[in-house]
Design an enzyme around this catalytic site. Structure first.
Site, short mmCIF file in Angstrom:
data_model
loop_
_atom_site.label_atom_id
_atom_site.label_comp_id
_atom_site.label_asym_id
_atom_site.label_seq_id
_atom_site.Cartn_x
_atom_site.Cartn_y
_atom_site.Cartn_z
N LYS A 25 -3.72 -0.99 -6.81
CA LYS A 25 -4.80 -0.44 -5.97
C LYS A 25 -4.80 1.06 -6.23
O LYS A 25 -3.86 1.76 -5.85
CB LYS A 25 -4.54 -0.74 -4.49
CG LYS A 25 -5.61 -0.15 -3.57
CD LYS A 25 -5.36 -0.48 -2.12
CE LYS A 25 -6.33 0.25 -1.21
NZ LYS A 25 -6.01 0.06 0.21
N TRP A 26 -5.83 1.53 -6.91
CA TRP A 26 -5.89 2.93 -7.39
C TRP A 26 -6.75 3.73 -6.41
O TRP A 26 -7.95 3.54 -6.37
CB TRP A 26 -6.50 2.94 -8.79
CG TRP A 26 -6.59 4.26 -9.48
CD1 TRP A 26 -7.05 5.44 -8.97
CD2 TRP A 26 -6.24 4.54 -10.83
NE1 TRP A 26 -7.00 6.43 -9.90
CE2 TRP A 26 -6.51 5.90 -11.07
CE3 TRP A 26 -5.73 3.78 -11.88
CZ2 TRP A 26 -6.30 6.50 -12.30
CZ3 TRP A 26 -5.52 4.38 -13.12
CH2 TRP A 26 -5.80 5.73 -13.32
N ASP A 27 -6.11 4.62 -5.69
CA ASP A 27 -6.79 5.34 -4.61
C ASP A 27 -7.12 6.77 -5.05
O ASP A 27 -6.60 7.28 -6.05
CB ASP A 27 -5.84 5.36 -3.40
CG ASP A 27 -6.57 5.38 -2.07
OD1 ASP A 27 -7.76 5.74 -2.05
OD2 ASP A 27 -5.93 5.07 -1.05
N CYS B 220 -10.35 2.37 -5.26
CA CYS B 220 -10.47 2.79 -3.87
C CYS B 220 -10.58 4.29 -3.87
O CYS B 220 -9.95 4.97 -4.68
CB CYS B 220 -9.20 2.34 -3.13
SG CYS B 220 -9.11 2.87 -1.42
N ASN C 104 -8.02 10.25 -2.58
CA ASN C 104 -8.27 10.55 -1.17
C ASN C 104 -8.73 11.96 -0.83
O ASN C 104 -8.55 12.40 0.29
CB ASN C 104 -7.03 10.21 -0.35
CG ASN C 104 -6.95 8.72 -0.10
OD1 ASN C 104 -7.87 8.14 0.47
ND2 ASN C 104 -5.89 8.09 -0.57
N ASP D 206 0.85 -1.21 0.00
CA ASP D 206 0.00 0.00 0.00
C ASP D 206 0.88 1.25 0.00
O ASP D 206 2.07 1.21 -0.36
CB ASP D 206 -0.97 -0.07 1.20
CG ASP D 206 -2.29 0.62 0.94
OD1 ASP D 206 -2.30 1.86 0.95
OD2 ASP D 206 -3.30 -0.07 0.71
N ASP D 207 0.32 2.34 0.42
CA ASP D 207 0.95 3.66 0.42
C ASP D 207 2.34 3.62 1.08
O ASP D 207 2.56 2.83 1.99
CB ASP D 207 0.03 4.59 1.23
CG ASP D 207 0.22 6.03 0.89
OD1 ASP D 207 1.20 6.35 0.22
OD2 ASP D 207 -0.62 6.84 1.31
N ASP E 100 -13.07 1.98 4.30
CA ASP E 100 -11.93 1.94 5.22
C ASP E 100 -12.36 1.36 6.56
O ASP E 100 -11.53 1.03 7.40
CB ASP E 100 -11.36 3.35 5.43
CG ASP E 100 -10.32 3.69 4.39
OD1 ASP E 100 -9.88 2.78 3.65
OD2 ASP E 100 -9.94 4.88 4.30
C1 DGJ Z 1 -7.08 5.25 1.85
C2 DGJ Z 1 -7.42 3.81 1.56
O1 DGJ Z 1 -8.78 3.59 1.70
C3 DGJ Z 1 -6.61 2.91 2.48
O2 DGJ Z 1 -6.97 1.58 2.29
C4 DGJ Z 1 -5.15 3.14 2.19
O3 DGJ Z 1 -4.84 2.71 0.91
C5 DGJ Z 1 -4.81 4.61 2.38
N1 DGJ Z 1 -5.68 5.46 1.62
C6 DGJ Z 1 -3.39 4.87 1.98
O4 DGJ Z 1 -3.06 6.20 2.04
#
Ligand code: DGJ
Length: 716
Positions: free
Chosen positions: A467-469, A517, A471, A357-358, A539
């Protein structure tokens, strides 16, 4: 099947019928949508005082009271409009008349947008309309997916006025229903808490949900349903609607003076306008609708089958991998040595893939820096990404990586070099959210940079998964590359850029799977599902709220899209009982893990191994079977549902209890079971006849919070 006879269009799916006709050679009037009627529906004027009419046809037709297929603006239809189009004279009045139609097999591609794929059964009706005063045209598209009982709608607006026009409101689907005795179901929420079921009776007036956030959002999902007041999971009439788009949207439902109901889905008018030069066309995103005469569950099954058959990308692997994701276990504390421990633990426990992940790129040691700098952090991966990934895969696992292409931290090399690449409005502060800004994905230079930078970094890296986020939501939406008269296009152009990058990823890495995501399930929509095999549901991985989040997600979207991880509160991995309930909830969808498995006790590792082996036995029912909801967790203290294959020879039944109270009894009935068959459930060592399953098995709540029970019936 689509038929036209005596100026009447009939669109048929397996169990539904949609009828409209051309009245007085000009007006499209809607007649019927629902179960099969054998075509007896006829037009009758619903004239009311104060409703405008033409001199030619008098009160036999009024735009204000007739059921429409598409609505103009300022033309006497005073209900919510489908299109507001400011013409070269400065007014926005528009009114459309029928001109021609054609019917063809398959469908037309929507430029730049995600849309449902056609198959051999798919047919499309195109109806061309014209506003004779402005010269602007509209083509309405109805695409029929017979097997899934789904009809899709969108429109193409064409400026043939000889001057500039501006689209000020655009809707893709309009459905006028003759009555208003419906409840509206919609999904609301927030981050960590997305997609909660809400059901309210319609009231007179306009009721709407939507997003102004630049993403379909955690707050309101584009899916809505209208059902009769007594509709349940298994009985009653239900209309379902959804939008194949991931940005701002408007779903509006208006009950009018005649107790009719107008339903519309589209881009709306806020955060959207579009300058249409003479000769140009604008295509709205696609919206879809379905009808069920057999309750909410059947509506969901229609949408599930439709999404699986016409929206989701092909599965890249023979078997969907069970992933071990590093986020909750490590947050930003990752490096090669730690990841290799994950790879070993994953292989030992039977998880197929580690998703890093990140935290792997740029100066990304927390969420304040590094976004936009898509090259590996050399301190964490000293021999480079390719060598590291090879070492991971040598442990016998697949490998996935986290990205967030649309975002940038002000503390990044990218931002320092190109502050003008962010969405921004001159003279205004660009607000931060999670310490990040949004790149202007409508700017081709940004897309080029991202393509180039990912190509370079991932060159020779054996990636199986992204995994393409995403935020944060979009504020101060403006673009440095658009002139003032086009600033209203920035949010929509941004979304088109996002889709372009998704398409590029799919072409460049055809064997890799994309998990979508957005801070959990903030873009859980049909647009994203076009590119993503599954979506990180939330989350929030606590099983109690998850019971409700998953129930609501399944109203509109198939379990195959629901990425569900077993996590452990503090990642201590100490209690197999905790893991058991978390697993029972997670196998409502596509199973994965979010645990620090390298540090887990052997007992926990063995539990995980056994859980995955059990999941593999009925995984196909969850990912590809039919879903039957039985008890709604918003109305009862349990969520009960089952997955079955087509002939109900295998049935996976779950009851998940989310409050502790003993002695409430529920009858969990499996109406599709084969009455004369004998079924054996190996989980509980139970033998029952199909008839007994149809009558139902009893679940009695227990004084334990929370808890669950599963049955797996196989016909003997
Ligand atoms: C938000 C995602 O929903 C989490 O699962 C994770 O990938 C974090 N971002 C990472 O910054």
């Amino acid at each position: 099947m689509i038929q036209v006879k005596d100026q009447r269009f009939t669109l048929q799916t397996k169990n539904t019928e949609y009828i409209f006709e051309i009245l007085y050679d000009k007006y499209l009037v809607h007649l019927y949508y629902g179960g099969k009627t054998a075509g007896e529906t006829v037009y009758s004027s619903r004239y009311k005082a104060f409703s405008p009419f033409t001199a030619e046809h008098g009160t036999t037709y009024s735009p204000d009271t007739c059921m429409a297929e598409f609505s103009g603006f300022g033309n006497g239809d005073f209900r919510a409009t489908s299109l507001k189009l400011k013409n070269k004279n400065g007014d926005s009045v528009c009114s459309f008349e029928y001109r021609s139609h054609r019917i063809f097999a398959g469908r037309i591609e929507l430029p730049g947008l995600p849309y449902a794929d056609a198959n051999a059964d798919t047919e499309t009706l195109e109806v061309s309309l014209l506003d004779p005063v402005t010269g602007c045209g509209v083509q309405l598209y109805y695409t029929v997916f017979p097997k899934e009982d789904v009809i899709s709608r969108y429109a193409v607006i064409e400026n043939r006025s000889g001057g500039d026009a501006v689209i000020e409101k655009s809707m893709s689907l309009l459905l006028d229903l003759p009555g208003c005795e419906y409840d509206m179901i919609s999904l609301y929420g927030g981050h960590n808490n997305e997609r909660h079921y809400q059901r309210r009776p319609l009231f007179h007036g306009n009721q709407s949900i939507g997003s102004r956030r630049g993403a379909s959002s955690h707050q309101f999902n584009p899916f809505i349903a209208l059902c009769d007041h007594h509709a349940t999971e298994t009985a009653g009439e239900v209309y379902g609607f959804n939008f194949v788009y991931s940005g701002n949207f408007l779903d509006e439902v208006e009950v009018d003076q005649l107790c009719g109901t107008r339903v519309q889905l589209g881009l709306g008018s806020e955060n959207f306008s579009w300058l249409l030069k003479d000769g140009e066309r604008f295509t709205t995103p696609e919206a879809v609708m379905t009808f069920s005469a057999a309750g909410i569950g059947q509506m969901s099954r229609n949408f599930h089958a439709f999404t699986r058959n016409h929206i989701l990308p092909p599965e890249p692997f023979e078997q969907r991998p069970v992933v071990l994701n590093t986020w909750e276990a490590c947050y930003f504390n990752i490096d090669e040595a730690e990841m290799l421990r994950f790879a070993e633990a994953a292989a030992e426990c039977g998880t197929d893939m580690v998703v890093m992940d990140d935290g792997w790129f740029g100066a990304r040691n927390n969420d304040k820096a590094g976004l936009g700098d898509w090259f590996e952090n050399k301190e964490k991966f000293k021999d480079g990404l390719a060598a590291f990934v090879d070492r991971m895969k040598a442990k016998g696992i697949k490998f996935g990586i986290w990205i967030e292409p649309e975002m940038v931290n002000p503390d990044s090399e990218l931002y320092r070099a190109h502050p003008e690449w962010c969405l921004q409005v001159k003279g205004r502060e660009s607000l931060l959210s999670r310490h990040q800004l949004v790149l202007d994905m409508g700017n081709p230079a940004v897309i080029d940079y991202l393509k180039e930078s990912f190509s370079k970094t991932f060159e020779g890296v054996a990636l199986d998964y992204f995994k393409w986020d995403m935020n944060r939501h979009l504020s101060e939406v403006g673009s440095t590359v658009l002139p003032p008269e086009r600033q209203g296009e920035a949010a929509y152009r941004h979304m088109l850029g996002v889709y372009e990058l998704f398409r590029w990823f799919k072409e460049k890495y055809p064997h890799a799977m994309i998990e979508n995501c957005s801070g959990g399930g903030g873009r859980y929509d049909l647009g994203m599902m076009k590119f993503s095999t599954m979506i990180w549901t939330s989350d929030n991985t606590h099983p109690k709220p998850r019971i409700k989040i998953q129930y609501s997600s399944l109203l509109a979207y198939p379990a195959a899209t629901m990425s569900c991880h077993v996590s452990n509160p503090k990642n201590v991995c100490a209690d197999p009982d905790v893991l058991k309930f978390r697993w029972q909830v997670a196998v409502g969808g596509a199973l994965g893990y979010e645990l620090h498995l390298p540090d887990a006790l052997q007992e926990i590792k063995d539990t995980v191994k056994k859980q995955i082996a059990d999941y593999r036995v009925y995984e196909d029912l969850i990912l590809r079977g039919d879903y039957y909801p039985l008890c709604n967790p918003y109305e009862t203290e349990i969520s009960a549902f089952y997955y079955a294959n087509g002939d109900h020879s295998r049935i996976l039944l779950s009851a998940l209890q989310n409050s502790s109270f003993s002695g409430h009894f529920y009858t969990l009935s499996v109406p599709g079971a084969q009455p004369d068959a004998v079924y054996y459930d190996a989980i509980n060592d139970l033998t029952l006849t199909g008839r007994q399953l149809i009558v139902g098995i009893r679940y009695s709540t227990v004084d334990k919070d929370p808890t669950g029970k599963m049955w797996y019936f196989v016909k003997q």
